[in-house]
Design an enzyme around this catalytic site. Structure first.
Site, PDB file in Angstrom:
ATOM      1  CB  CYS A   1      78.812  30.457  16.952  1.00  0.00           C
ATOM      2  SG  CYS A   1      78.564  32.170  17.448  1.00  0.00           S
ATOM      3  CE1 TYR A   2      77.351  32.663  22.845  1.00  0.00           C
ATOM      4  CE2 TYR A   2      76.664  34.373  21.329  1.00  0.00           C
ATOM      5  CZ  TYR A   2      77.421  33.974  22.404  1.00  0.00           C
ATOM      6  OH  TYR A   2      78.248  34.868  23.036  1.00  0.00           O
TER       7      TYR A   2
END
Lengths: 342, 342, 342, 342
Positions: free
Chosen positions: D146-147
């Site tokens: 996600c990051y």
């Protein structure tokens, strides 16, 4: 004999926090409370958490009302403090929680605030090098901004010890109380809950020149700051993630040691044990600042994270701490380092 | 001379709040801190907000460790207090924040807790009729449950004055700290943020018999309570909405007057001015209970809403208040009625 | 051929939610979007989540702009719908998300709203007895209030089956979006986060007569409602805890069976399996209503808890559902029962 | 003909989000749902928001159960995907939401994960240069972290256009769902509400090498990343503040133009109009990524802020988008860019 204190702007968040702390301060007696649009109301109607003062009535902010106190806290919109202060005698300690007297450079003030510079007062951050001495006996204090407090405490030791290149990068998350109590659509609960957003990106935030002023003083050279503030879904707290390129030869031990040395005797600034990172919840309502440092060797950067309560150490707590110093009271009087958690 | 205090269960939320309050209490000295699974850890690792005690090490909860204190606070899972208390001398003031000694009716205890009843101790809600007297000089105190505190303060005056039919309906919202610090999936931040949910609906919550006990005592007859607790997306606070059919002839003025009379001299329970309703934020971290009453004439019901901090007045603050009474100290010593807001 | 739809009040929360749902509706084409103070702005500036419409410009709310659409949704402050609707042809389906046309009793309207009653339109709650039939082919729809939706779905079956005494007690928690987007100090994030508070206590909330209207119709006799709304620290969602004395002979099985029967074929109303209680998170952004029922035998009360999204099933979803029925489209078209969680 | 899809790990947050999106996807049929400790439970008991699948029973995660599907999504703890994938035929499209196959450098994997490297699969970020082509027709997809999704979308255009020095500084705030559904004390609602805290400071976060991999590919040279993730009091959303020193001669116009060019034709990545900054609320539940760029001339840095929903574009939405490409379906099928706000 108790010091008699007035608070101008008692209906806002900064003024309310000053009062919350003064209620627990054994050396003061709370005098006049003033407001602008809320003048005439019971304090209990606008600050229901300040129960011991619920029956007090807010007066208009005038020199007459504020006269006759030993200390006057100003928690006013920026640009309004100078006129009020001018009418208060030189013997009165005036503590300005606003921005008007923080900057030394009039040009910077005008660039960021778009109005004439009112002047520069002794700066209320005792933990900076020489900061404590500069407050003793003064009768005018400029309380630092909340972000500059968090960021200066985080990076001044690294710059003071010559460990960091003079280009700092800061991303800070603040609770919404930092934006004040004026009702604006983007500050509605419906908008901020469940959301993070930046603002004033790219150098525009008015706290930037104040950070530069403090870090440059610590470094002995001009430091640039890339500052991005973000609004977090919480009422209180600032978490500032601050970094800068490490100068050659910096080690993790050397870095840590610089911070241990800088804050060993500070009652309010705490370097956490290795492995523990600061959370804003731990300083909720407290005057403590929690720090942790790391050397990211792969990226070649010093990373320092600080957590404060923007209303306490970041505003009203810092203000009371500086008042204590100015008046010759014990610096910690009335100021807790115990947070309200969970 | 300071009272020497130990806290068993210092790593949980109730124990942490007891310590937060004791740190601000001028009459005590904090002695042993114990825990179960966290024994051996620094307190700072599990309660980072208790900065002045950060370096203390948690010991195992044993009679040896707890011996030699004037006061021992127990903040243990229910069912564990009796064994620990039995080993503490009769001269030691034991303040049990758990449920074990709250109920007078052994049958009710067994029905709701499924274990043998340990006994009944003096009940730590001084604001109930006769409550204060019953605590003077005692050496065992059962701290009320958080919901029963909020609900009993809200409805006891109406029942005491004969204004309400003996069938109460209570819906209360609690912050998640009321559910404790044990990690359970439904208490994860991801689950509770942005969500409200009920639990223990239909009479099953263990705090119900305690409410019935208190309200029946106030009414002088058996009162039933339909109680629905709900979990709110906040860490602290209880908002209890309590209602009952008004007896014939009850007026809004008579209702208000009963509450004014009941709480006129109480330092911690405040009936708000007409038109102002309690918010839990106003009692964040404070030992105050805020109340407001209304007579809904169309529905024929008395409605009373109370707000407390579940950890302070609802647990640790009530515990310290009762300790003060038992020891003959000023009842308000170390207890603020100023909330931390916003 | 797609139905052409306009939305008046597209910059507010109700209007924004109507648009969010229409964007996922395969049978409509979005036409004019109007606003009052925001007219002239890009929709993206005020509703950044409606990305596919970001470039649309808000027009002023005039009959000219709204003319020429098959359906017009009105999401206006109460009191403004009648004038706008009067200028739209009888062939246009006008769906009013406001309060103006919900009540049948002009006296009740005047008592609660203090203005002349505009009239009564077909009521958009298809799940009430006869509710669906009453919407077929209509060209005017009054969308129910968010609280009355939650409460009527919760209690109508009990009253319809004669199980409950005609005195209901309702305590409901709502997310802050129910209070709209107008910037008011008590709705600031700083105020609502971490806090629960009641409002409109004692019978004063304007949704009360609407609940009474619906429940009385279901019961075939006048039902009173003691209604306490509370503001919860979340953007969306209503959790309504509803109870009434059980009539003699009511059993848990009989109660459950009445709800199973009432909602067996409903696509949007779900009775949860025994032991599972509704959480508002489960209906975040969905048009579902989740219910659970209990018989509290000790207190002699039926307790029903319902969870809806106040903006979806409670406003815009209910509006689209009713539009579908009125236009003869499949009732579920464009409406999800999948919530966005966690 | 609908594609038959199984989801392994359907009781967690990533698996639940995959299902939420598949329920709205017109081209799939949902087959087996598996779990580990939750096997045997109704899906409705653990994912109550997935109402249309509430009655489905979770099966154990075995090759037998997963066999016979066209697509299998793996939402498993890291380290478990390889064994499962090995038993699925080469004709099955396996979409791994975990970390196992994201890194190309086995040494980096071993350094950050401490286990043997399982291999490298085609990388599911179509918006990277060449990213879309690399997914066409494949039968194995590694869904990005996600990051890294938020950061790579934010900085790849600057690096691709040669505008930035190869030393990136990233501070990102994430909602708590990014930490998964395993019950850990620091993830309790009581701990995270009202608090911001960092973790994995100083280069230790496992997503760092993935960011370096993506940005180095875009830059054509090794890029270092100083990455500080922080936990924000919200369930969903990532706000990534990314910066790097601007190369000489970079102008605000040139910077903006590089981003306009990079994302002009992208359906999910949107550069906001000048002056508007991304908020995570605007992408709540949507597959959109919102970006804004600034040139901080005083600090000499490019600042890019991106907002995504960590579970949607950051995990499950990216996974479905990549599935669509691999299967030759329209890339946007079943994926909304409308957020659920407020």
């Amino acid at each position: 004999m108790a010091v008699r204190v007035a608070v101008a702007g008692a209906s806002g968040y900064a003024g309310g926090e000053v009062l919350r702390l003064l209620l627990a301060h054994p050396g003061v007696r709370i005098g006049a409370l003033t407001a602008n649009s809320n003048a005439g109301q019971r304090l209990g109607a606008v600050q229901p958490h300040l129960l011991p003062l619920a029956g007090r009535v807010l007066e208009a902010t005038t020199a007459d009302v504020l006269a006759g106190h030993d200390v006057v806290f100003l928690a006013l919109p920026h640009g309004q403090s100078a006129a009020v202060a001018a009418e208060l005698g030189e013997g009165t300690l005036v503590v300005d929680c606003g921005a008007d007297f923080r900057l030394r450079d009039a040009g910077e003030w005008e660039r960021f605030y778009g109005s004439a510079h009112a002047g520069t007062w002794p700066y209320g951050l005792p933990e900076l090098p020489g900061g404590r001495e500069a407050l003793k006996g003064v009768r005018r204090i400029a309380v630092p901004g909340c972000y500059p407090t968090a960021v200066s405490l985080a990076l001044a030791p690294a710059y003071g010890a010559g460990l960091a290149e003079p280009e700092a990068v800061v991303v800070a998350a603040s609770g919404t109380s930092g934006a004040g109590k004026a009702a604006k659509p983007h500050l509605l609960g419906s908008e901020v809950m469940g959301s993070m957003s930046p603002y004033g990106v790219g150098g525009g935030h008015r706290h930037t020149p104040e950070m530069i002023q403090n870090l440059s003083a610590a470094a002995g050279e001009r430091v640039t700051v890339s500052f991005t503030p973000t609004l977090a879904p919480m009422s209180r707290g600032i978490l500032a993630t601050c970094s800068a390129k490490a100068r050659p030869g910096v080690t993790a031990e050397g870095l840590r040691s610089a911070y241990e040395k800088a804050y060993a005797d500070e009652p309010f600034v705490h370097l956490l044990p290795e492995g523990q990172w600061p959370a804003t919840a731990a300083v909720y309502g407290s005057n403590a600042a929690l720090l942790q440092v790391a050397l990211d060797e792969a990226a070649g950067r010093i990373v320092v994270v600080s957590a404060i309560d923007n209303l306490t150490k970041g505003t009203a707590g810092g203000a009371v701490q500086s008042m204590n110093i100015a008046l010759g009271l014990p610096e910690e009087l009335g100021l807790a380092v115990t947070g309200v958690a969970p």
